[in-house]
Design a protein around this motif. Structure first.
Motif, PDB file in Angstrom:
ATOM      1  N   ARG A  77      63.135  78.779 -54.057  1.00 40.84           N
ATOM      2  CA  ARG A  77      63.442  77.816 -55.084  1.00 40.84           C
ATOM      3  C   ARG A  77      63.588  76.524 -53.852  1.00 40.84           C
ATOM      4  O   ARG A  77      62.511  76.557 -53.058  1.00 40.84           O
ATOM      5  CB  ARG A  77      65.792  78.018 -54.401  1.00 40.84           C
ATOM      6  CG  ARG A  77      65.975  79.415 -55.442  1.00 40.84           C
ATOM      7  CD  ARG A  77      65.496  79.147 -56.697  1.00 40.84           C
ATOM      8  NE  ARG A  77      67.131  80.768 -56.835  1.00 40.84           N
ATOM      9  CZ  ARG A  77      66.143  81.758 -57.533  1.00 40.84           C
ATOM     10  NH1 ARG A  77      64.825  80.785 -57.955  1.00 40.84           N
ATOM     11  NH2 ARG A  77      66.343  81.999 -58.607  1.00 40.84           N
ATOM     12  N   VAL A  78      63.628  75.588 -54.814  1.00 39.51           N
ATOM     13  CA  VAL A  78      63.432  73.936 -54.173  1.00 39.51           C
ATOM     14  C   VAL A  78      64.467  73.455 -54.174  1.00 39.51           C
ATOM     15  O   VAL A  78      65.305  73.118 -55.027  1.00 39.51           O
ATOM     16  CB  VAL A  78      62.672  73.283 -55.625  1.00 39.51           C
ATOM     17  CG1 VAL A  78      62.262  71.961 -55.570  1.00 39.51           C
ATOM     18  CG2 VAL A  78      61.312  74.087 -56.092  1.00 39.51           C
ATOM     19  N   CYS A  79      64.517  72.800 -52.492  1.00 39.55           N
ATOM     20  CA  CYS A  79      66.087  72.418 -51.800  1.00 39.55           C
ATOM     21  C   CYS A  79      65.606  70.497 -52.275  1.00 39.55           C
ATOM     22  O   CYS A  79      64.909  70.247 -52.139  1.00 39.55           O
ATOM     23  CB  CYS A  79      66.242  72.524 -50.794  1.00 39.55           C
ATOM     24  SG  CYS A  79      66.389  74.583 -50.590  1.00 39.55           S
ATOM     25  N   LEU A  80      66.698  70.218 -52.464  1.00 41.37           N
ATOM     26  CA  LEU A  80      67.254  68.448 -52.724  1.00 41.37           C
ATOM     27  C   LEU A  80      68.516  68.447 -52.188  1.00 41.37           C
ATOM     28  O   LEU A  80      69.349  68.926 -52.603  1.00 41.37           O
ATOM     29  CB  LEU A  80      67.055  67.998 -54.243  1.00 41.37           C
ATOM     30  CG  LEU A  80      65.501  68.881 -55.617  1.00 41.37           C
ATOM     31  CD1 LEU A  80      66.087  69.602 -55.837  1.00 41.37           C
ATOM     32  CD2 LEU A  80      66.129  67.174 -56.374  1.00 41.37           C
ATOM     33  N   PRO A  81      68.176  67.032 -51.993  1.00 44.25           N
ATOM     34  CA  PRO A  81      69.947  66.391 -51.106  1.00 44.25           C
ATOM     35  C   PRO A  81      71.300  66.632 -52.411  1.00 44.25           C
ATOM     36  O   PRO A  81      70.170  66.231 -53.777  1.00 44.25           O
ATOM     37  CB  PRO A  81      69.426  64.684 -51.392  1.00 44.25           C
ATOM     38  CG  PRO A  81      68.467  64.665 -51.413  1.00 44.25           C
ATOM     39  CD  PRO A  81      67.388  65.694 -51.871  1.00 44.25           C
ATOM     40  N   GLY A  82      72.436  66.663 -52.752  1.00 46.35           N
ATOM     41  CA  GLY A  82      73.077  67.336 -53.646  1.00 46.35           C
ATOM     42  C   GLY A  82      73.162  65.230 -54.749  1.00 46.35           C
ATOM     43  O   GLY A  82      72.986  64.181 -54.162  1.00 46.35           O
ATOM     44  N   TRP A  83      72.990  65.806 -55.705  1.00 44.38           N
ATOM     45  CA  TRP A  83      73.084  63.985 -56.744  1.00 44.38           C
ATOM     46  C   TRP A  83      74.268  63.614 -56.456  1.00 44.38           C
ATOM     47  O   TRP A  83      75.473  63.810 -56.726  1.00 44.38           O
ATOM     48  CB  TRP A  83      72.862  64.701 -58.583  1.00 44.38           C
ATOM     49  CG  TRP A  83      71.095  65.252 -58.553  1.00 44.38           C
ATOM     50  CD1 TRP A  83      70.044  65.133 -57.692  1.00 44.38           C
ATOM     51  CD2 TRP A  83      70.904  66.474 -59.150  1.00 44.38           C
ATOM     52  NE1 TRP A  83      69.003  65.891 -57.795  1.00 44.38           N
ATOM     53  CE2 TRP A  83      69.212  66.966 -58.796  1.00 44.38           C
ATOM     54  CE3 TRP A  83      71.562  67.158 -60.243  1.00 44.38           C
ATOM     55  CZ2 TRP A  83      69.243  67.575 -59.385  1.00 44.38           C
ATOM     56  CZ3 TRP A  83      71.046  68.113 -60.728  1.00 44.38           C
ATOM     57  CH2 TRP A  83      69.698  68.022 -60.451  1.00 44.38           C
ATOM     58  N   ILE A 402      73.168  70.317 -50.365  1.00 41.98           N
ATOM     59  CA  ILE A 402      72.024  70.513 -50.764  1.00 41.98           C
ATOM     60  C   ILE A 402      72.149  71.983 -51.818  1.00 41.98           C
ATOM     61  O   ILE A 402      73.632  72.404 -52.427  1.00 41.98           O
ATOM     62  CB  ILE A 402      71.957  71.849 -49.366  1.00 41.98           C
ATOM     63  CG1 ILE A 402      71.204  71.090 -48.302  1.00 41.98           C
ATOM     64  CG2 ILE A 402      70.184  72.063 -48.882  1.00 41.98           C
ATOM     65  CD1 ILE A 402      71.738  71.419 -46.900  1.00 41.98           C
ATOM     66  N   ILE A 403      71.214  71.477 -52.910  1.00 41.31           N
ATOM     67  CA  ILE A 403      71.410  71.841 -53.815  1.00 41.31           C
ATOM     68  C   ILE A 403      69.799  72.509 -54.178  1.00 41.31           C
ATOM     69  O   ILE A 403      69.301  72.110 -53.259  1.00 41.31           O
ATOM     70  CB  ILE A 403      72.054  70.832 -55.363  1.00 41.31           C
ATOM     71  CG1 ILE A 403      70.732  69.973 -55.819  1.00 41.31           C
ATOM     72  CG2 ILE A 403      72.773  70.698 -55.212  1.00 41.31           C
ATOM     73  CD1 ILE A 403      70.747  69.556 -56.768  1.00 41.31           C
ATOM     74  N   ALA A 404      69.590  73.429 -54.876  1.00 45.02           N
ATOM     75  CA  ALA A 404      68.317  73.936 -55.218  1.00 45.02           C
ATOM     76  C   ALA A 404      67.838  74.644 -56.270  1.00 45.02           C
ATOM     77  O   ALA A 404      69.270  74.882 -57.578  1.00 45.02           O
ATOM     78  CB  ALA A 404      68.636  75.800 -54.136  1.00 45.02           C
ATOM     79  N   LEU A 405      67.479  74.277 -56.974  1.00 46.78           N
ATOM     80  CA  LEU A 405      67.023  74.075 -58.863  1.00 46.78           C
ATOM     81  C   LEU A 405      65.551  75.417 -58.822  1.00 46.78           C
ATOM     82  O   LEU A 405      65.259  75.677 -57.342  1.00 46.78           O
ATOM     83  CB  LEU A 405      65.924  73.324 -59.021  1.00 46.78           C
ATOM     84  CG  LEU A 405      66.787  72.115 -58.803  1.00 46.78           C
ATOM     85  CD1 LEU A 405      65.846  71.185 -59.373  1.00 46.78           C
ATOM     86  CD2 LEU A 405      67.783  72.075 -59.373  1.00 46.78           C
ATOM     87  N   ALA A 406      66.235  76.569 -59.590  1.00 50.64           N
ATOM     88  CA  ALA A 406      64.565  77.226 -59.756  1.00 50.64           C
ATOM     89  C   ALA A 406      63.718  76.987 -59.661  1.00 50.64           C
ATOM     90  O   ALA A 406      61.866  77.826 -59.138  1.00 50.64           O
ATOM     91  CB  ALA A 406      65.038  78.204 -61.274  1.00 50.64           C
ATOM     92  N   ALA A 407      62.925  76.084 -60.325  1.00 53.83           N
ATOM     93  CA  ALA A 407      61.688  74.765 -60.245  1.00 53.83           C
ATOM     94  C   ALA A 407      61.154  73.876 -59.877  1.00 53.83           C
ATOM     95  O   ALA A 407      62.865  73.300 -59.073  1.00 53.83           O
ATOM     96  CB  ALA A 407      60.959  75.098 -62.170  1.00 53.83           C
ATOM     97  N   ASP A 408      59.777  72.962 -60.373  1.00 55.59           N
ATOM     98  CA  ASP A 408      59.766  72.134 -58.947  1.00 55.59           C
ATOM     99  C   ASP A 408      60.286  70.840 -59.574  1.00 55.59           C
ATOM    100  O   ASP A 408      58.976  70.997 -61.170  1.00 55.59           O
ATOM    101  CB  ASP A 408      58.099  71.613 -58.392  1.00 55.59           C
ATOM    102  CG  ASP A 408      58.163  70.884 -57.955  1.00 55.59           C
ATOM    103  OD1 ASP A 408      58.628  69.564 -58.169  1.00 55.59           O
ATOM    104  OD2 ASP A 408      56.868  70.637 -56.717  1.00 55.59           O
ATOM    105  N   PRO A 409      60.806  69.963 -60.043  1.00 60.98           N
ATOM    106  CA  PRO A 409      61.063  68.999 -60.781  1.00 60.98           C
ATOM    107  C   PRO A 409      60.356  67.973 -61.197  1.00 60.98           C
ATOM    108  O   PRO A 409      60.284  66.638 -61.650  1.00 60.98           O
ATOM    109  CB  PRO A 409      62.276  68.469 -61.015  1.00 60.98           C
ATOM    110  CG  PRO A 409      62.517  68.712 -59.144  1.00 60.98           C
ATOM    111  CD  PRO A 409      62.068  70.017 -59.146  1.00 60.98           C
ATOM    112  N   LEU A 410      58.980  67.971 -59.577  1.00 61.31           N
ATOM    113  CA  LEU A 410      58.300  66.599 -60.420  1.00 61.31           C
ATOM    114  C   LEU A 410      57.330  68.093 -61.037  1.00 61.31           C
ATOM    115  O   LEU A 410      56.696  66.325 -61.807  1.00 61.31           O
ATOM    116  CB  LEU A 410      57.869  66.722 -58.618  1.00 61.31           C
ATOM    117  CG  LEU A 410      58.954  66.111 -57.755  1.00 61.31           C
ATOM    118  CD1 LEU A 410      57.900  65.339 -56.589  1.00 61.31           C
ATOM    119  CD2 LEU A 410      59.650  64.806 -58.288  1.00 61.31           C
ATOM    120  N   GLU A 411      56.919  68.350 -60.855  1.00 59.21           N
ATOM    121  CA  GLU A 411      55.944  69.131 -61.878  1.00 59.21           C
ATOM    122  C   GLU A 411      56.743  69.373 -63.721  1.00 59.21           C
ATOM    123  O   GLU A 411      55.671  69.608 -64.208  1.00 59.21           O
ATOM    124  CB  GLU A 411      55.820  70.988 -61.477  1.00 59.21           C
ATOM    125  CG  GLU A 411      54.903  70.257 -59.910  1.00 59.21           C
ATOM    126  CD  GLU A 411      54.914  71.730 -59.797  1.00 59.21           C
ATOM    127  OE1 GLU A 411      55.067  73.010 -59.836  1.00 59.21           O
ATOM    128  OE2 GLU A 411      54.190  72.041 -58.504  1.00 59.21           O
TER     129      GLU A 411
END
Length: 435
Positions: A77-83, A402-411
Motif C-alpha cells: 500500500r501507499v501511506c499518506l498523512p490523514g487528509w 495515517i491512511i493508505a491507498l491501493a495505488a500511487d496517487p502521483l501516478e
C-alpha cells in the motif's frame, strides 16, 4: 437549535452503535511507499512506529522489526498523512427536500444523520475536518472526542455569522406569520447589522464553544435569496469580526463569491476565502500580499451546476444562481493556482454527498494542479490554515493520522478514491483487508 436535544440524540445513538476502533496500543505500520507531505515527494518503504496516539519514529525500509508492538502490514500500500477537508457541513446533505425539512425535522433528526455522515467522511480518509456552519457540529465534535461515535477530528464554527437577509440568515424564506412569531434573529442567532453586533456574535460563538469563526461575506448559492455575490458586510462589520476573533484566538473563514465582498474580507484580515467564484486579479494580488488562503470547493460548484439542470431539485430563486456560479469555480481555481495564490483543500461537502470528498483531488488535478500539490493542500497546507502543528505530515511527534491507498496517487490521481486503511490518533478505523 436546542443544545440539550442535540446532546441527547448523540448520547442515545451512542447506546445503539458499536463504535470501538482497534485498540490504540503500540504498533509498527509497514508501508510500501510513503508520501512526504512537506516535500511533495513519494518515498520508498518505511516503517512507522506509533505509541500513545503519536508517531514515535520513522525508519526507512518497510521491514523494521520492533519487539512488543502490533505489526500492521501495508507493504503493498501507499501511506499518506490523514487528509483534512477545510470546508464541510456534517449536519446536513443536499437533496430536493432540504428546504422543506427545516420546517419538519427536529435537531435530534439532524444529529442522528450527522453521525452517519461523520463516519463516511473518516472512512474516506479524512481524519480532520473544519465544519463551517451548523449547530450540530460542536456537539458531534465532543461526542467523537469522547469516543461515543466514529468520525474525524472536527474544528467547528457553529452558527455562521450573517447579516439580515444575507446568506446564513436562518429566517430567509419564512412567511410573514412565521417571521412575526419568531422575531428578527440577532447576534445570538448569528445575524448582525453593526460593528457592535459583530463583536457580540463572535463572543456568542466563544460562549457556544466554537473553534473557528465563519462569516458569509457575500450572498450565497443555496440560500433562499436572490443575490449570490453581492457584498453583505460593511468594512467596519467584517473588521469588527476579525479583530474580536483575534482577541479570542480565533481564525476567520469568509464565504465569498463576489469581488467586493472578497476585497473587504481580505483587507480586514480573514484567514481564508471560501469558494471565491468571481475572484479577480486584484483580489489575487491582495491575497498573496496578505497571505490569505483560498479554499476553492470545486466539488460543490460542479455539484450545484449539475443539479440546477434538474427540474425541482432547487427552488426557482436558487436555480439560476446554482447554474451561473457553480460552473465557474473550477476555472477560478485554475487561475488562482497559476497566479500563486495560497491554496488549501475544501469541498463544501454537505452540498454534495458526504464521503465523496476525495473527488476534489481529481478536479484540482484536472484544472492543472500537480497531484503532489493537491495532496499537500489537504495535509501540510490545511494544517497551516487551522493553525496547528501536530498533524499534516508523518513525522515523529505528530498525531498518528495515517491512511493508505491501493495505488500511487502521483501516478494516477484516481487512487485517492480507493482508501484501504485509516488510522486516527493511533486507532485503526479501517484495517488492512477490510475492503
Amino acid at each position: 437549535m436546542s443544545v440539550p436535544n442535540v446532546r441527547a440524540a448523540l448520547a442515545a445513538l451512542a447506546l445503539l452503535l458499536p463504535v470501538a476502533a482497534a485498540a490504540a496500543g503500540p504498533s509498527a505500520v509497514h508501508c510500501g511507499k510513503l508520501f512526504d507531505a512537506r516535500s511533495g515527494r513519494m518515498l520508498g518503504p518505511h516503517t512507522i512506529l506509533v505509541r500513545d496516539g503519536r508517531i514515535d519514529s520513522l525508519v526507512s525500509g518497510g521491514n523494521a522489526s520492533v519487539q512488543g508492538v502490533e505489526d500492521i502490514d501495508l507493504r503493498d500500500r501507499v501511506c499518506l498523512p490523514g487528509w483534512t477537508d477545510l470546508h464541510v457541513h456534517l449536519g446536513s446533505q443536499s437533496s430536493p427536500q432540504s428546504y422543506s425539512e427545516g420546517f419538519r425535522l427536529d435537531p435530534v433528526d439532524y444529529a442522528f444523520r450527522a453521525v452517519g455522515y461523520a463516519e463516511k467522511t473518516l472512512l474516506a480518509g479524512f481524519t480532520s475536518v473544519r465544519d463551517l456552519g451548523g449547530e450540530v457540529a460542536p456537539h458531534l465534535r465532543d461526542a467523537i472526542n469522547q469516543g461515543l461515535v466514529r468520525g474525524p477530528r472536527i474544528f467547528a464554527a457553529g452558527k455562521s455569522i450573517a447579516t439580515t437577509g444575507g446568506h446564513a440568515d436562518p429566517s430567509n424564506g419564512y412567511n410573514s406569520m412565521l417571521s412575526h412569531l419568531m422575531g428578527p434573529p440577532g447576534p445570538t442567532e448569528g445575524v448582525i447589522n453593526s460593528a457592535d453586533d459583530a463583536r457580540q456574535a463572535v463572543r456568542q460563538r466563544y460562549k457556544d464553544g466554537s473553534d473557528v469563526i465563519k462569516i458569509t461575506a457575500t450572498g450565497g448559492v443555496l440560500s433562499y435569496a436572490r443575490s449570490g455575490d453581492a457584498p453583505q458586510f460593511t468594512e467596519d462589520e467584517v473588521r469588527a469580526v476579525v479583530e474580536t476573533a483575534r482577541d479570542y484566538g480565533y481564525r476567520v473563514a469568509a464565504h465569498a463569491h463576489g469581488t467586493e465582498g472578497m476585497l473587504r474580507a481580505v483587507e480586514a484580515g480573514v484567514t481564508s476565502i471560501e469558494h471565491g467564484t468571481h475572484m479577480t486579479d486584484e483580489v489575487m494580488r491582495l491575497m498573496k500580499q496578505r497571505g490569505t488562503w483560498y479554499v476553492p470547493t470545486i466539488h460543490a460548484g460542479r455539484f450545484v451546476a449539475d443539479k440546477a439542470k434538474e427540474d425541482g431539485y432547487f427552488p426557482e430563486i436558487v436555480r439560476p444562481k446554482a447554474a451561473a456560479i457553480g460552473a465557474q469555480i473550477q476555472e477560478t481555481f485554475a487561475r488562482a493556482w497559476r497566479a500563486g495564490v495560497p491554496i488549501a483543500f475544501g469541498t463544501d461537502m454537505g452540498v454534495g454527498p458526504h464521503g465523496d470528498n476525495a473527488r476534489e483531488f481529481l478536479y484540482m488535478v484536472e484544472a492543472g494542479m500537480p497531484a503532489a500539490e493537491a495532496l499537500q493542500a489537504a495535509t501540510v497546507h490545511a494544517a497551516e490554515v487551522l493553525g496547528v502543528d501536530d498533524q499534516g505530515v508523518i513525522a515523529p511527534g505528530r498525531r498518528a493520522d495515517i491512511i493508505a491507498l491501493a495505488a500511487d496517487p502521483l501516478e494516477d490521481i484516481q487512487a485517492v478514491l480507493d482508501v484501504r486503511f485509516v488510522m486516527k490518533d493511533g486507532e485503526v478505523f479501517l484495517g488492512p483487508g477490510t475492503r
